[in-house]
Every structure is written in structure tokens, then in C-alpha cells.
Enzyme design. Structure first.
Site, short mmCIF file in Angstrom:
data_model
loop_
_atom_site.label_atom_id
_atom_site.label_comp_id
_atom_site.label_asym_id
_atom_site.label_seq_id
_atom_site.Cartn_x
_atom_site.Cartn_y
_atom_site.Cartn_z
N GLU A 183 49.33 15.49 17.09
CA GLU A 183 48.19 16.41 17.14
C GLU A 183 48.17 17.17 18.46
O GLU A 183 48.91 16.86 19.39
CB GLU A 183 46.87 15.63 17.00
CG GLU A 183 46.24 15.68 15.62
CD GLU A 183 45.54 17.01 15.33
OE1 GLU A 183 45.68 17.96 16.13
OE2 GLU A 183 44.88 17.10 14.29
N ARG A 222 34.70 8.44 17.77
CA ARG A 222 35.85 8.76 18.63
C ARG A 222 35.93 10.26 18.81
O ARG A 222 35.46 11.04 17.98
CB ARG A 222 37.16 8.26 18.02
CG ARG A 222 37.61 9.02 16.77
CD ARG A 222 39.03 8.64 16.38
NE ARG A 222 39.48 9.30 15.15
CZ ARG A 222 40.08 10.49 15.11
NH1 ARG A 222 40.27 11.16 16.21
NH2 ARG A 222 40.46 11.00 13.95
N ASN A 253 38.12 13.71 18.88
CA ASN A 253 39.21 14.22 18.06
C ASN A 253 39.89 15.38 18.80
O ASN A 253 40.13 15.31 20.00
CB ASN A 253 38.66 14.65 16.68
CG ASN A 253 39.74 14.92 15.66
OD1 ASN A 253 40.69 14.16 15.56
ND2 ASN A 253 39.61 15.99 14.91
N ASN A 296 37.36 19.80 14.16
CA ASN A 296 38.78 19.67 14.43
C ASN A 296 39.28 20.86 15.24
O ASN A 296 38.78 21.10 16.33
CB ASN A 296 39.54 19.51 13.10
CG ASN A 296 40.70 18.55 13.20
OD1 ASN A 296 41.41 18.54 14.18
ND2 ASN A 296 40.88 17.73 12.17
N ASP A 353 42.88 21.66 9.51
CA ASP A 353 43.06 20.75 10.64
C ASP A 353 43.07 21.57 11.93
O ASP A 353 42.20 22.39 12.16
CB ASP A 353 44.34 19.94 10.42
CG ASP A 353 44.34 18.60 11.13
OD1 ASP A 353 43.74 18.49 12.21
OD2 ASP A 353 44.95 17.64 10.62
#
Length: 292
Positions: free
Chosen positions: A23, A104, A106, A152, A201
């Protein structure tokens, strides 16, 4: 109806058979190296693409995004617990804004003023628990948007007046007016829905006003114009492209994941987890280092 251009000359930039959820690609202006993370693998990768040399730093916790620093060695990171710094000595957690084990950080990115923006989400992707945070580095981070699912990919247009944001499991791409000096957002407005073509994404914005979105689960990256219309497609040889970033040469670098794939699916997509690169014929909006 305008035609959709296909960008087909894709190559492997970094081959990986172990990266679980690659990522957050970004180029470090200090070195020209490609930085990216493995969220569940808890690692930050630094690749010198000219030599093939890779440096791996184990962060010790889930890491959603990495950013080069403007005035110090090492990197700023968005990790499961909040924001901090990574050096060769390990992680220093500076802003523990997410102490809850079910939350969490991202994906994230740095704006033109050097502030770190990152989304957070519930580990089970509970609707309404996603937030967008801004960390200026000289105090605690602040929440600038909430009520999301999985915030995202994000990025700003060349004029620095619009922020684009993907909310993955809501299958939505948003835009919002951006006020650069104070680092404030207008109302998030739905630009388009992406149901049926994977989930949106990570993303990167180009200098022509369009933005490129990795469509996780759909084997492609899509180029959208500012109205939310698809104007380009990049087919990729893996099921789960995750994010993308422009290099200085205008080429687009695309990360991917192997997380959750069966042995049969991995056999069909053995390059899952690798980083790919494709010629685009355009340039990216500059991505800035973290100011602290």
C-alpha cells in the site's frame, strides 16, 4: 460518449512474493527512492529502482502510510495506534490518537503545507466508524471528517482547491472543496459510486485534473475525470491492486495485495503483492514531504 483509453504497457517494478497488503506508494524527494508499506506485514519498504536495492524496516505494528520528512531523517508514518516516526532504530509513536484495539490508521498523504492526512477505520469495517485525520506535527491530530466506512486513497488537484477521497467499502468516491492555508475541508460530496467493479482503494491525482484509482478486486486501475467519468483503464495482472503514485518521469507505480487469496487464486496471479509501473503520458501532482 467519449472513448476510454487503455494503458497496456505495464511492467513489474518490484517483484514480491511475500508482501501481504502492499500500500501507500510515494517517492522520497531526498533520494528518489520508492517508499511503500505492507499493512499487515508491519513493514516499510524503500526501493532504489535504479539498482534494485531494497531496505526493509519492521515497524512492529500495522502501518497504513509512510511519508518522507522535510527536515529530519527517517519517515513519518500512520500506524494502527496513530501517527509517529520511523528511523533505523524503530518506531516512535508521537500521537497515539487510536488506543482502541478495534481501530487503526489506513492510507494517508501529505498536503502542500506539509500536513499528514490519513483515514482510520474499524477493523471489522463497521459503517460510520471511519474518520479522516490531519496531523500537523506540532500537536495532537484533529478529525476533519467522520461518519465514513473505510477512508482510503486521497489527493489534491493541481490548483490545491479540491480533495478527492475514496471510501472503499461504501463504494464511493468523494470530492470536497479544500482550503489550503488553514487545512480545512468543505462538505464531502459524492462524485460517483463504483459498485460492481471492485472497491476503490488508493489513488493519485495527475496534472491534467484527473485522478487514478486502484480498483481492489477488479484487476484494474481507473482514471477518472473531475466529474467522476471513467476516461482511462490500466489492466493489471493481479486481482487486488491497492494504490498508485506517480514517479518524476510521469510513470504510474501500482502496489498490490495477496491477502485473502486462495492457493488457486495465487497460482493464477503469482505476482500478487508486487509493484507495477505503466506509462501514462502525463505527470502527477507533486506529493510533499511531512514538514516536521
Amino acid at each position: 460518449m467519449a472513448s476510454v483509453r487503455t494503458y497496456a504497457d505495464l511492467e513489474v517494478a518490484v517483484r514480491s512474493e511475500t508482501s501481504d497488503v502492499g500500500e501507500g506508494p510515494v517517492f522520497d524527494p531526498r533520494t528518489g527512492h520508492l517508499l511503500w508499506v505492507d499493512i499487515y506485514g508491519r513493514k516499510v519498504f524503500e526501493d532504489d529502482l535504479s539498482t534494485g536495492r531494497q531496505t526493509v524496516r519492521d515497524v512492529g505494528t500495522m502501518v497504513g502510510a509512510v511519508a518522507p520528512r522535510a527536515a529530519h531523517d527517517g519517515f513519518a508514518v500512520a500506524v494502527a495506534e496513530g501517527f509517529g516516526y520511523v528511523t533505523d532504530s524503530g518506531l516512535t509513536l508521537v500521537d497515539p490518537v487510536l488506543p482502541e484495539p478495534n481501530l487503526r490508521m489506513n492510507d494517508g498523504k501529505v498536503d502542500s503545507r506539509g500536513r499528514f492526512w490519513a483515514g482510520s477505520n474499524d477493523m471489522e469495517f463497521a459503517p460510520g466508524q471511519g474518520r479522516l485525520h490531519r496531523w500537523d506535527g506540532d500537536g495532537p491530530s484533529v478529525v476533519v471528517a467522520d461518519g465514513l466506512v473505510l477512508p482510503n486513497g486521497l489527493g489534491w488537484n493541481a490548483e490545491d482547491t479540491v480533495l478527492y477521497l475514496a471510501d472503499s467499502y461504501a463504494n464511493l468516491l468523494y470530492r470536497a472543496d479544500f482550503h489550503a492555508e488553514p487545512g480545512e475541508l468543505g462538505r464531502l460530496e459524492v462524485l460517483t459510486k463504483t459498485e460492481g467493479v471492485g472497491v476503490p482503494d488508493g489513488l493519485a491525482v495527475d496534472a491534467e485534473g484527473c485522478f487514478w484509482v486502484a480498483m481492489h478486486g477488479a484487476r484494474e486501475v481507473r482514471r477518472y475525470d473531475p466529474t467522476g467519468r471513467v476516461v482511462g483503464l490500466v489492466p493489471v495482472p493481479v486481482l487486488q491492486p491497492t494504490s498508485c503514485a506517480f514517479g518524476a518521469d510521469g510513470r504510474l507505480y501500482i502496489t498490490s495485495a495477496r491477502n485473502g487469496l486462495s492457493a488457486e487464486e495465487l497460482a493464477k496471479s503469482p505476482l500478487s503483492g508486487s509493484v507495477f509501473v505503466v506509462e501514462t503520458g502525463t505527470a502527477g501532482v507533486p506529493v510533499h514531504p511531512f514538514r516536521a
